[in-house]
Design a protein around this motif. Structure first.
Motif, PDB file in Angstrom:
ATOM      1  N   GLU A   1       0.824  -1.222   0.000  1.00  0.00           N
ATOM      2  CA  GLU A   1       0.000   0.000   0.000  1.00  0.00           C
ATOM      3  C   GLU A   1       0.853   1.266   0.000  1.00  0.00           C
ATOM      4  OE1 GLU A   1       0.126  -1.537   4.297  1.00  0.00           O
ATOM      5  OE2 GLU A   1      -0.219  -2.430   2.336  1.00  0.00           O
ATOM      6  N   ILE A   2       1.991   1.235   0.664  1.00  0.00           N
ATOM      7  CA  ILE A   2       2.898   2.388   0.656  1.00  0.00           C
ATOM      8  C   ILE A   2       3.543   2.520  -0.720  1.00  0.00           C
ATOM      9  CG2 ILE A   2       5.026   3.356   1.625  1.00  0.00           C
ATOM     10  CD1 ILE A   2       4.237   2.069   4.310  1.00  0.00           C
ATOM     11  N   LEU A   3       3.956   1.408  -1.305  1.00  0.00           N
ATOM     12  CA  LEU A   3       4.571   1.444  -2.634  1.00  0.00           C
ATOM     13  C   LEU A   3       3.600   1.964  -3.687  1.00  0.00           C
ATOM     14  CD1 LEU A   3       6.573  -1.913  -2.663  1.00  0.00           C
ATOM     15  CD2 LEU A   3       7.486   0.414  -2.472  1.00  0.00           C
ATOM     16  N   LEU A   4       2.352   1.550  -3.615  1.00  0.00           N
ATOM     17  CA  LEU A   4       1.355   1.997  -4.597  1.00  0.00           C
ATOM     18  C   LEU A   4       1.134   3.505  -4.537  1.00  0.00           C
ATOM     19  CD1 LEU A   4      -1.235  -0.914  -4.407  1.00  0.00           C
ATOM     20  CD2 LEU A   4       0.310  -0.351  -6.310  1.00  0.00           C
ATOM     21  N   GLU A   5       1.258   4.088  -3.354  1.00  0.00           N
ATOM     22  CA  GLU A   5       1.111   5.537  -3.194  1.00  0.00           C
ATOM     23  C   GLU A   5       2.346   6.293  -3.680  1.00  0.00           C
ATOM     24  OE1 GLU A   5       0.399   6.168   0.956  1.00  0.00           O
ATOM     25  OE2 GLU A   5      -1.501   5.078   0.929  1.00  0.00           O
ATOM     26  N   ASN A   6       3.450   5.595  -3.905  1.00  0.00           N
ATOM     27  CA  ASN A   6       4.723   6.244  -4.247  1.00  0.00           C
ATOM     28  C   ASN A   6       5.395   5.597  -5.452  1.00  0.00           C
ATOM     29  OD1 ASN A   6       5.184   8.136  -1.777  1.00  0.00           O
ATOM     30  ND2 ASN A   6       4.510   6.197  -0.911  1.00  0.00           N
TER      31      ASN A   6
END
Length: 165
Positions: A111-116
């Protein structure tokens, strides 16, 4: 002068964190540790890996990822992951940027990677291997960022006399 930041999200292995701390001292980088940690910072293995450098380390701890974001508003964060399309050498690391690495067993959460996605970078390697050691990965990416800035704060006049040639 580039003052880079290394961020470890929930690191699990104390000797990796100790080695990364030592690398940060050598490179003049700050270290940011996002809890939960898989160890205590006073463990013998951290001290052994960090040796006598740990006392010189500029290190900050955060209770979780949200605490890190709150205390570093507007931070330009690059995410090191095996899932990124762009290579770590394809981006220009700004002064005072943050380079984040996930925990050894799982990396940075999806979820953090998808936002960045646009700031996710990877180190190329053969497909047979899951990932590189965390401490090695930090050193590879950190020194590329330092190279891009010409190692500007590392080659001080007067130090050159200690070299043989």
């Amino acid at each position: 002068m580039a003052k880079l930041n290394i961020v470890l999200l929930e690191p699990e292995i104390p000797s990796n964190t100790g080695n990364i701390g030592r690398t940060c001292v050598a490179a003049g980088a700050r270290l940011h540790l996002i809890e939960p940690l898989g160890f205590r910072l006073n463990e013998k293995s951290i001290r052994r890996a960090g040796m006598d450098y740990w006392e010189h380390l500029d290190v900050t701890r955060y209770i979780d990822y949200q605490d890190f974001l709150t205390k570093n508003p507007g931070a330009k964060i690059y995410m090191a992951t095996t899932k990124a399309r762009q290579l770590y050498t394809d981006v220009r690391y700004e002064e005072d940027c943050y380079i984040m690495f996930g925990k050894e067993s799982a990396g940075i959460p999806e979820e953090i990677l998808l936002e960045n996605k646009e700031r996710a970078v990877r180190i190329p390697m053969l497909s047979d291997i899951r990932s590189l050691n965390l401490a090695n990965s930090v050193a590879i990416v950190l020194y590329e960022a330092l190279r891009q800035h010409g190692f500007d704060h590392m080659q001080l006049e007067g130090q050159l006399t200690k070299y043989l040639w």
